[in-house]
Design an enzyme around this catalytic site. Sequence first.
Site, PDB file in Angstrom:
ATOM      1  N   GLY A  10       0.818  -1.199   0.000  1.00 13.58           N
ATOM      2  CA  GLY A  10       0.000   0.000   0.000  1.00 13.58           C
ATOM      3  C   GLY A  10       0.856   1.255   0.000  1.00 13.58           C
ATOM      4  O   GLY A  10       2.084   1.207   0.075  1.00 13.58           O
ATOM      5  N   GLN A  11       0.202   2.413  -0.058  1.00 17.64           N
ATOM      6  CA  GLN A  11       0.930   3.680  -0.124  1.00 17.64           C
ATOM      7  C   GLN A  11       1.809   3.888   1.102  1.00 17.64           C
ATOM      8  O   GLN A  11       2.992   4.217   0.988  1.00 17.64           O
ATOM      9  CB  GLN A  11      -0.060   4.840  -0.258  1.00 17.64           C
ATOM     10  CG  GLN A  11      -0.861   4.807  -1.542  1.00 17.64           C
ATOM     11  CD  GLN A  11      -1.678   6.073  -1.717  1.00 17.64           C
ATOM     12  OE1 GLN A  11      -1.407   6.886  -2.598  1.00 17.64           O
ATOM     13  NE2 GLN A  11      -2.683   6.263  -0.884  1.00 17.64           N
ATOM     14  N   LEU A  12       1.240   3.676   2.279  1.00 15.73           N
ATOM     15  CA  LEU A  12       2.016   3.851   3.499  1.00 15.73           C
ATOM     16  C   LEU A  12       3.020   2.725   3.673  1.00 15.73           C
ATOM     17  O   LEU A  12       4.163   2.962   4.089  1.00 15.73           O
ATOM     18  CB  LEU A  12       1.095   3.929   4.719  1.00 15.73           C
ATOM     19  CG  LEU A  12       1.805   4.042   6.068  1.00 15.73           C
ATOM     20  CD1 LEU A  12       2.747   5.245   6.105  1.00 15.73           C
ATOM     21  CD2 LEU A  12       0.805   4.098   7.208  1.00 15.73           C
ATOM     22  N   ASP A  35      -3.650 -13.518   4.667  1.00 16.86           N
ATOM     23  CA  ASP A  35      -5.038 -13.081   4.597  1.00 16.86           C
ATOM     24  C   ASP A  35      -5.428 -12.460   5.940  1.00 16.86           C
ATOM     25  O   ASP A  35      -5.577 -13.156   6.943  1.00 16.86           O
ATOM     26  CB  ASP A  35      -5.938 -14.285   4.274  1.00 16.86           C
ATOM     27  CG  ASP A  35      -7.410 -13.907   4.193  1.00 16.86           C
ATOM     28  OD1 ASP A  35      -7.743 -12.721   4.372  1.00 16.86           O
ATOM     29  OD2 ASP A  35      -8.231 -14.816   3.957  1.00 16.86           O
ATOM     30  N   THR A  97      -7.603   6.820  11.085  1.00 12.68           N
ATOM     31  CA  THR A  97      -8.101   7.802  10.130  1.00 12.68           C
ATOM     32  C   THR A  97      -8.898   8.925  10.776  1.00 12.68           C
ATOM     33  O   THR A  97      -9.475   8.755  11.862  1.00 12.68           O
ATOM     34  CB  THR A  97      -9.004   7.087   9.103  1.00 12.68           C
ATOM     35  OG1 THR A  97      -9.655   8.036   8.256  1.00 12.68           O
ATOM     36  CG2 THR A  97     -10.085   6.275   9.794  1.00 12.68           C
ATOM     37  N   ASP A  98      -8.956  10.044  10.079  1.00  6.61           N
ATOM     38  CA  ASP A  98      -9.818  11.162  10.489  1.00  6.61           C
ATOM     39  C   ASP A  98     -11.299  10.792  10.426  1.00  6.61           C
ATOM     40  O   ASP A  98     -12.137  11.467  11.027  1.00  6.61           O
ATOM     41  CB  ASP A  98      -9.555  12.388   9.610  1.00  6.61           C
ATOM     42  CG  ASP A  98      -9.723  12.108   8.114  1.00  6.61           C
ATOM     43  OD1 ASP A  98      -9.425  10.976   7.669  1.00  6.61           O
ATOM     44  OD2 ASP A  98     -10.151  13.011   7.384  1.00  6.61           O
ATOM     45  N   TYR A 121     -16.807   2.622   7.153  1.00  2.93           N
ATOM     46  CA  TYR A 121     -15.345   2.705   7.197  1.00  2.93           C
ATOM     47  C   TYR A 121     -14.881   3.321   8.519  1.00  2.93           C
ATOM     48  O   TYR A 121     -14.024   2.762   9.218  1.00  2.93           O
ATOM     49  CB  TYR A 121     -14.844   3.536   6.017  1.00  2.93           C
ATOM     50  CG  TYR A 121     -13.376   3.892   6.094  1.00  2.93           C
ATOM     51  CD1 TYR A 121     -12.392   2.909   6.060  1.00  2.93           C
ATOM     52  CD2 TYR A 121     -12.975   5.220   6.205  1.00  2.93           C
ATOM     53  CE1 TYR A 121     -11.036   3.237   6.131  1.00  2.93           C
ATOM     54  CE2 TYR A 121     -11.636   5.555   6.275  1.00  2.93           C
ATOM     55  CZ  TYR A 121     -10.671   4.568   6.238  1.00  2.93           C
ATOM     56  OH  TYR A 121      -9.342   4.902   6.318  1.00  2.93           O
ATOM     57  N   TRP A 143      -6.297  11.868   4.249  1.00  5.00           N
ATOM     58  CA  TRP A 143      -6.093  12.217   2.834  1.00  5.00           C
ATOM     59  C   TRP A 143      -4.702  11.795   2.328  1.00  5.00           C
ATOM     60  O   TRP A 143      -3.963  12.586   1.744  1.00  5.00           O
ATOM     61  CB  TRP A 143      -6.293  13.709   2.621  1.00  5.00           C
ATOM     62  CG  TRP A 143      -7.618  14.268   3.021  1.00  5.00           C
ATOM     63  CD1 TRP A 143      -8.551  13.716   3.849  1.00  5.00           C
ATOM     64  CD2 TRP A 143      -8.157  15.542   2.625  1.00  5.00           C
ATOM     65  NE1 TRP A 143      -9.624  14.554   3.995  1.00  5.00           N
ATOM     66  CE2 TRP A 143      -9.422  15.688   3.253  1.00  5.00           C
ATOM     67  CE3 TRP A 143      -7.696  16.566   1.820  1.00  5.00           C
ATOM     68  CZ2 TRP A 143     -10.226  16.812   3.088  1.00  5.00           C
ATOM     69  CZ3 TRP A 143      -8.490  17.696   1.652  1.00  5.00           C
ATOM     70  CH2 TRP A 143      -9.745  17.808   2.274  1.00  5.00           C
TER      71      TRP A 143
END
Length: 282
Positions: A10-12, A35, A97-98, A121, A143
């Site tokens: 993933g991005q992070l 998994d 997350t926010d 979410y 974001w």
Amino acid sequence: MKVLVTGAQGQLGRSLLATSPSHANIHAVDISECDLTDGDAISALVESVEPDLVINAAAYTAVDKAESEEEMAAAINAGAVKALVEAHPGKLVHVSTDFVFDGASSRPYRPEDDRAPISVYGRTKAEGEDHLRKDDLLVRTSWVYTAGGQNFVRTILRLMKEKPELKVVVDQIGAPTWAPGLARVIWGLVAKGAPGTFHHSDAGVASWYDFAVAIQEEALALGLLNREIPIHPIPSSDYPTPAARPAFSLLDCSKARDLLDDGYTHWRENLRKMLKEEQELG
């Protein structure tokens, strides 16, 4: 120090690997290796790796899809955290997350503020937070984007090349976060041995409209775009989505900044860095 990193593709996850300290022996896994909806698989993974530290960068982040796939979102965002905590007696670093906030605040959200998620979410991420122990580390962000990832910046760039004009929501306020910067903050908090909850996003404030306008301006300056198109601000009511979004999700990041004793970079400067990397990727 042996570190197990989940969500490695993933991005992070990729940013954590790229910015990891030299003394960290990284064991990185993604969905193909484990998994995260399977508690037994998670337990077996932790037992085989025997990490000193676990950084959980994996998440179900398809905000709208989660409304119809709540079981899957809960399994990854909450169940996997529970399984990691049960399997690993040492420290767990978890990223949230926010979206655990309702967006009704008139000031940036502090780490200790009450949560009131308004989407599946957000609820499943809040449930994941609840499994953490007092010595674990929770880092909330907002974001997130990086070069080569699936994110708002790259989507907007593509649409600007395809469309004669764009309409972008102007009444959702927060702050973009460049993933490499977030990764460095996480490693910094780990180095400090920090427990508890921290927030990190890039400095400054933006709406999605502001962000889109800046993307176009910076991309034009770099030659990533060869024409300028009109970008129109619209209210969220003109762009209905399955999941509700917080209208205001700015995070108060002073706790992390004070502990790490450094200033933090404005989102527009980090956007410029990301676009230069995007340019290099071709």
